[in-house]
Design a protein around this motif. Sequence first.
Motif, mmCIF file in Angstrom:
data_model
loop_
_atom_site.group_PDB
_atom_site.id
_atom_site.type_symbol
_atom_site.label_atom_id
_atom_site.label_comp_id
_atom_site.label_asym_id
_atom_site.label_seq_id
_atom_site.Cartn_x
_atom_site.Cartn_y
_atom_site.Cartn_z
ATOM 1 N N ALA A 1 0.828 -1.212 0.000
ATOM 2 C CA ALA A 1 0.000 0.000 0.000
ATOM 3 C C ALA A 1 0.857 1.254 0.000
ATOM 4 O O ALA A 1 1.981 1.275 0.532
ATOM 5 N N HIS A 2 0.329 2.285 -0.620
ATOM 6 C CA HIS A 2 0.893 3.635 -0.535
ATOM 7 C C HIS A 2 -0.237 4.541 -0.103
ATOM 8 O O HIS A 2 -1.191 4.761 -0.855
ATOM 9 N N LEU A 3 -0.145 5.044 1.146
ATOM 10 C CA LEU A 3 -1.244 5.808 1.726
ATOM 11 C C LEU A 3 -0.976 7.310 1.654
ATOM 12 O O LEU A 3 0.118 7.747 1.280
ATOM 13 N N ALA A 4 -1.984 8.082 2.043
ATOM 14 C CA ALA A 4 -1.936 9.539 1.928
ATOM 15 C C ALA A 4 -0.753 10.115 2.701
ATOM 16 O O ALA A 4 -0.457 9.700 3.819
ATOM 17 N N SER A 5 -0.110 11.098 2.090
ATOM 18 C CA SER A 5 1.039 11.738 2.727
ATOM 19 C C SER A 5 0.570 12.903 3.589
ATOM 20 O O SER A 5 -0.631 13.192 3.684
ATOM 21 N N GLY A 6 1.527 13.592 4.215
ATOM 22 C CA GLY A 6 1.206 14.773 5.008
ATOM 23 C C GLY A 6 1.418 14.553 6.492
ATOM 24 O O GLY A 6 1.174 13.464 7.018
ATOM 25 N N GLU A 7 1.897 15.615 7.165
ATOM 26 C CA GLU A 7 2.134 15.524 8.606
ATOM 27 C C GLU A 7 1.342 16.566 9.383
ATOM 28 O O GLU A 7 1.612 16.807 10.555
ATOM 29 N N LYS A 8 0.361 17.156 8.720
ATOM 30 C CA LYS A 8 -0.508 18.094 9.428
ATOM 31 C C LYS A 8 -1.471 17.321 10.323
ATOM 32 O O LYS A 8 -1.745 16.140 10.111
ATOM 33 N N LYS A 9 -2.019 18.006 11.293
ATOM 34 C CA LYS A 9 -2.984 17.387 12.189
ATOM 35 C C LYS A 9 -4.207 16.947 11.395
ATOM 36 O O LYS A 9 -4.771 17.724 10.619
ATOM 37 N N GLY A 10 -4.623 15.738 11.536
ATOM 38 C CA GLY A 10 -5.766 15.196 10.813
ATOM 39 C C GLY A 10 -5.395 14.374 9.600
ATOM 40 O O GLY A 10 -6.238 13.638 9.068
ATOM 41 N N ASP A 11 -4.126 14.463 9.157
ATOM 42 C CA ASP A 11 -3.714 13.669 7.998
ATOM 43 C C ASP A 11 -3.756 12.170 8.290
ATOM 44 O O ASP A 11 -3.982 11.353 7.393
ATOM 45 N N GLU A 12 -3.551 11.805 9.555
ATOM 46 C CA GLU A 12 -3.609 10.389 9.913
ATOM 47 C C GLU A 12 -5.011 9.827 9.707
ATOM 48 O O GLU A 12 -5.196 8.642 9.430
ATOM 49 N N GLY A 13 -6.025 10.713 9.830
ATOM 50 C CA GLY A 13 -7.395 10.277 9.584
ATOM 51 C C GLY A 13 -7.620 9.887 8.131
ATOM 52 O O GLY A 13 -8.362 8.948 7.838
ATOM 53 N N ARG A 14 -6.979 10.596 7.205
ATOM 54 C CA ARG A 14 -7.098 10.243 5.784
ATOM 55 C C ARG A 14 -6.459 8.878 5.521
ATOM 56 O O ARG A 14 -6.959 8.082 4.729
ATOM 57 N N ARG A 15 -5.346 8.623 6.194
ATOM 58 C CA ARG A 15 -4.692 7.315 6.029
ATOM 59 C C ARG A 15 -5.578 6.199 6.594
ATOM 60 O O ARG A 15 -5.703 5.124 5.988
ATOM 61 N N ASN A 16 -6.158 6.441 7.756
ATOM 62 C CA ASN A 16 -7.063 5.445 8.344
ATOM 63 C C ASN A 16 -8.227 5.141 7.407
ATOM 64 O O ASN A 16 -8.624 3.981 7.235
ATOM 65 N N TYR A 17 -8.772 6.172 6.787
ATOM 66 C CA TYR A 17 -9.896 5.986 5.886
ATOM 67 C C TYR A 17 -9.486 5.153 4.672
ATOM 68 O O TYR A 17 -10.242 4.267 4.233
ATOM 69 N N GLN A 18 -8.296 5.415 4.132
ATOM 70 C CA GLN A 18 -7.836 4.643 2.979
ATOM 71 C C GLN A 18 -7.616 3.174 3.328
ATOM 72 O O GLN A 18 -7.899 2.289 2.523
ATOM 73 N N VAL A 19 -7.120 2.919 4.535
ATOM 74 C CA VAL A 19 -6.972 1.526 4.986
ATOM 75 C C VAL A 19 -8.333 0.838 5.002
ATOM 76 O O VAL A 19 -8.499 -0.287 4.520
ATOM 77 N N GLN A 20 -9.330 1.513 5.558
ATOM 78 C CA GLN A 20 -10.670 0.933 5.612
ATOM 79 C C GLN A 20 -11.250 0.704 4.218
ATOM 80 O O GLN A 20 -11.916 -0.303 3.959
ATOM 81 N N GLU A 21 -10.980 1.635 3.302
ATOM 82 C CA GLU A 21 -11.440 1.472 1.930
ATOM 83 C C GLU A 21 -10.786 0.277 1.248
ATOM 84 O O GLU A 21 -11.427 -0.464 0.500
ATOM 85 N N ILE A 22 -9.508 0.090 1.508
ATOM 86 C CA ILE A 22 -8.803 -1.054 0.909
ATOM 87 C C ILE A 22 -9.389 -2.362 1.426
ATOM 88 O O ILE A 22 -9.622 -3.299 0.660
ATOM 89 N N PHE A 23 -9.643 -2.429 2.717
ATOM 90 C CA PHE A 23 -10.282 -3.628 3.269
ATOM 91 C C PHE A 23 -11.649 -3.852 2.629
ATOM 92 O O PHE A 23 -12.017 -4.976 2.290
ATOM 93 N N ARG A 24 -12.410 -2.775 2.469
ATOM 94 C CA ARG A 24 -13.778 -2.896 1.971
ATOM 95 C C ARG A 24 -13.830 -3.238 0.488
ATOM 96 O O ARG A 24 -14.655 -4.050 0.064
#
Length: 430
Positions: free
Chosen positions: A214-237
Amino acid sequence: MELKNQKSRYKRLCNWFTNKQKENKPSNSLHEIEEDESYEYGGNVSLQSMEFDSCISTNKLRIFVGTWNVAGRSPVGSLDVDLDEWLNLKSSADIYVLGFQEIVPLKTSTVIGAENPSVATNWNNLIGKTLSNDENYYKKIEGSNKKKYKMVASKKMVGVFISVWLKEQVLEKYCVSNVRVCSVACGVMGYLGNKGCVGVSMLIEGTSFCFVVAHLASGEKKGDEGRRNYQVQEIFRRTSFPRTTKIHQHHPLTILGHDRIFWFGDLNYRLYLKDHLARHLIRKQDWKALQEFDQLQKELQEGGVFEGWKEGNIEFAPTYKYSSSTSNIYCGSGLPSRSGEKQRTPAWCDRILWYGKGVEQLHYIRSESKFSDHRPVSALFSTQIEIKSSNRGLLELDNIPPTMLHSNHGVSKGEEDENPTSLSLLMKNV
């Protein structure tokens, strides 16, 4: 029905044997034979072993899993040395699963344009050469044959790429089947391939494996980890491996349906820590203290994503982001850069996780190639596979009276030929 027929044939055989004993033995022995229950219904002869008996044993395989973001650079001949170090051929594995990110630059023409298979082909050629033609290594192994590997699966989606290689001896010894690939794009607008995953599913004997790069969303701003979590869930789904034939209907179609799962890549999780404090802990090589601020570790502990998954202990420096203009220095260095380099807090972006029973991690390390702004990471695993074997129609012959195993005892050649449903049919099943 087959077992019932076997029992019926066996009972007729026992009755035939008893009658022959009566004809050929004195009367004082007949009484003993008639009272012996083992002759009436088989007694010591196990009819249970005639039934279909599926036996499961386990063997172990060594699996090398590696991930590397190559920053859009094409493979070159000088990369041979870097691959040697990364693949760690001195600890030879049975299976090599290699995941890459950004094997092409992530620009508009490559993201929305047609796939160019030549880049993946070049990487596969270099991997195959490294795995199978390391002559110096094989000369060091006394009395062993040269170990060659064969590619069993390869899949590219824009810059995300996976390549799976099995040792020839593994392909000869075990049944490897139902190899399938899948890709999920979840980048721009949620459906472009600049971010997402490619996966491989396969069956080795009775154990199913799934490898996800996997290659997940980049960025180190606050809230960017939420975008990565969402992409993980999308990949599972959204990941669904196609059925190859109706025979394989019971094989897993989703990631979590497999027995052994490995998820790896540039997952882009960063540190909840200011840049100067992170660099201070890196200089001290205090990896344990640094891990307390790692976003992915926090998600694993709190169950935000990857609930129940495992990752080995990290005992190496952060793998991102290194300066492209210097050899081994993190970019930015906490000061404004004249070359236009973006300020980046170092982080463990490149990770390897696993899920499932029967998996033991032997090592978790990074390599020191300066080919890109990421350092490659690898893990070696020992994992169990189930070997299924079946026995049908076997008899325990140790307890059968010797007279039943000799056709010339009380039976003429003609009688033996005329009675094919007795001893001859019973022995045919052995």
